[in-house]
Design a protein around this motif. Structure first.
Motif, mmCIF file in Angstrom:
data_model
loop_
_atom_site.group_PDB
_atom_site.id
_atom_site.type_symbol
_atom_site.label_atom_id
_atom_site.label_comp_id
_atom_site.label_asym_id
_atom_site.label_seq_id
_atom_site.Cartn_x
_atom_site.Cartn_y
_atom_site.Cartn_z
ATOM 1 N N GLU A 11 93.392 30.219 121.519
ATOM 2 C CA GLU A 11 94.344 31.249 121.070
ATOM 3 C C GLU A 11 93.711 31.961 119.884
ATOM 4 N N ASP A 12 93.587 33.290 119.993
ATOM 5 C CA ASP A 12 92.901 34.043 118.940
ATOM 6 C C ASP A 12 93.804 34.423 117.772
ATOM 7 N N GLU A 13 95.111 34.241 117.904
ATOM 8 C CA GLU A 13 96.023 34.556 116.799
ATOM 9 C C GLU A 13 96.416 33.262 116.085
ATOM 10 N N ALA A 14 96.052 33.170 114.816
ATOM 11 C CA ALA A 14 96.223 31.928 114.057
ATOM 12 C C ALA A 14 97.665 31.431 114.035
ATOM 13 N N LEU A 15 98.633 32.332 113.867
ATOM 14 C CA LEU A 15 100.034 31.911 113.808
ATOM 15 C C LEU A 15 100.487 31.286 115.114
ATOM 16 N N ILE A 16 100.077 31.894 116.219
ATOM 17 C CA ILE A 16 100.461 31.355 117.522
ATOM 18 C C ILE A 16 99.757 30.020 117.755
ATOM 19 N N ALA A 17 98.485 29.946 117.377
ATOM 20 C CA ALA A 17 97.728 28.701 117.535
ATOM 21 C C ALA A 17 98.417 27.566 116.782
ATOM 22 N N SER A 18 98.873 27.853 115.582
ATOM 23 C CA SER A 18 99.545 26.853 114.767
ATOM 24 C C SER A 18 100.853 26.402 115.425
ATOM 25 N N PHE A 19 101.608 27.358 115.953
ATOM 26 C CA PHE A 19 102.860 27.067 116.665
ATOM 27 C C PHE A 19 102.585 26.163 117.872
ATOM 28 N N VAL A 20 101.534 26.509 118.624
ATOM 29 C CA VAL A 20 101.168 25.746 119.819
ATOM 30 C C VAL A 20 100.752 24.325 119.443
ATOM 31 N N GLU A 21 99.946 24.193 118.381
ATOM 32 C CA GLU A 21 99.510 22.865 117.924
ATOM 33 C C GLU A 21 100.717 21.991 117.582
ATOM 34 N N ASP A 22 101.676 22.572 116.845
ATOM 35 C CA ASP A 22 102.882 21.821 116.472
ATOM 36 C C ASP A 22 103.692 21.428 117.708
ATOM 37 N N ALA A 23 103.826 22.357 118.643
ATOM 38 C CA ALA A 23 104.599 22.092 119.859
ATOM 39 C C ALA A 23 103.964 20.961 120.661
ATOM 40 N N LEU A 24 102.644 20.982 120.774
ATOM 41 C CA LEU A 24 101.951 19.931 121.520
ATOM 42 C C LEU A 24 102.096 18.585 120.820
ATOM 43 N N SER A 25 101.934 18.611 119.507
ATOM 44 C CA SER A 25 102.056 17.393 118.717
ATOM 45 C C SER A 25 103.450 16.782 118.891
ATOM 46 N N ASP A 26 104.479 17.635 118.829
ATOM 47 C CA ASP A 26 105.861 17.168 119.021
ATOM 48 C C ASP A 26 106.052 16.583 120.412
ATOM 49 N N GLY A 27 105.268 17.096 121.387
ATOM 50 C CA GLY A 27 105.376 16.617 122.766
ATOM 51 C C GLY A 27 104.499 15.399 123.043
ATOM 52 N N GLY A 28 103.816 14.905 122.004
ATOM 53 C CA GLY A 28 102.995 13.708 122.175
ATOM 54 C C GLY A 28 101.555 13.975 122.566
ATOM 55 N N PHE A 29 101.122 15.227 122.422
ATOM 56 C CA PHE A 29 99.747 15.587 122.744
ATOM 57 C C PHE A 29 98.966 15.858 121.465
ATOM 58 N N GLU A 30 97.657 15.956 121.616
ATOM 59 C CA GLU A 30 96.808 16.272 120.479
ATOM 60 C C GLU A 30 96.076 17.574 120.791
ATOM 61 N N ALA A 31 96.182 18.553 119.902
ATOM 62 C CA ALA A 31 95.543 19.846 120.146
ATOM 63 C C ALA A 31 94.147 19.885 119.534
ATOM 64 N N CYS A 32 93.244 20.484 120.282
ATOM 65 C CA CYS A 32 91.900 20.772 119.781
ATOM 66 C C CYS A 32 91.780 22.292 119.899
ATOM 67 N N SER A 33 91.958 23.007 118.779
ATOM 68 C CA SER A 33 92.059 24.462 118.847
ATOM 69 C C SER A 33 90.756 25.179 118.551
ATOM 70 N N VAL A 34 90.501 26.197 119.350
ATOM 71 C CA VAL A 34 89.402 27.126 119.091
ATOM 72 C C VAL A 34 89.969 28.535 119.241
ATOM 73 N N HIS A 35 89.229 29.514 118.735
ATOM 74 C CA HIS A 35 89.795 30.864 118.685
ATOM 75 C C HIS A 35 89.131 31.866 119.625
ATOM 76 N N SER A 36 88.201 31.391 120.462
ATOM 77 C CA SER A 36 87.579 32.297 121.431
ATOM 78 C C SER A 36 87.182 31.526 122.679
ATOM 79 N N ALA A 37 87.011 32.265 123.770
ATOM 80 C CA ALA A 37 86.590 31.640 125.026
ATOM 81 C C ALA A 37 85.195 31.046 124.871
ATOM 82 N N GLU A 38 84.351 31.737 124.123
ATOM 83 C CA GLU A 38 82.985 31.252 123.921
ATOM 84 C C GLU A 38 82.993 29.884 123.226
ATOM 85 N N ALA A 39 83.815 29.765 122.179
ATOM 86 C CA ALA A 39 83.931 28.496 121.458
ATOM 87 C C ALA A 39 84.516 27.426 122.373
#
Length: 124
Positions: A11-39
């Motif tokens: 996810e290239d937008e930091a605010l959305i990435a942060s929201f997604v990380e929290d949502a996954l964490s609340d759902g029992g998952f662990e997020a590994c976030s990057v900001h581009s397809a290349e990464a």
């Protein structure tokens, strides 16, 4: 080390990435976030993160879209679970999305995100 399933979040937008990380964490998952397809591709090829699901935005603002990213990951690892997040590109999912993927329409509730990832993984 937690035994939570790791999700590669692209996810290239930091605010959305942060929201997604929290949502996954609340759902029992662990997020590994990057900001581009290349990464995401280099993280995936590395394999160090041990991610088991790809959760990608469709419009990443770089040279590679979320559609193309998922196709490239599927070439490396056929059948790898893929979920797309998008607001504007939902109509393209049928033609652009990889087989067996799910689409989550923005804006979404955190629980929808965790449910979509759980659905991809099946019983665990």
């Amino acid at each position: 080390m937690s035994d939570a399933v790791r999700v590669l979040v692209v996810e290239d937008e930091a605010l959305i990435a942060s929201f997604v990380e929290d949502a996954l964490s609340d759902g029992g998952f662990e997020a590994c976030s990057v900001h581009s397809a290349e990464a995401a591709l280099s993280t995936f090829r590395d394999g160090r993160e041990g991610c088991r699901v790809l959760l990608t935005d469709v419009n990443l603002g770089g040279a590679i879209s979320g559609w193309e990213l998922a196709q490239q990951i599927r070439e490396i690892s056929p059948g790898f679970p893929v979920a797309y997040m998008t607001s504007a590109s939902a109509p393209d999912w049928q033609s652009q999305g990889v087989d067996g993927s799910v689409l989550i329409q923005k804006p979404f509730a955190p629980a929808q995100l965790a449910a979509a990832v759980s659905q991809l993984l099946g019983p665990r």
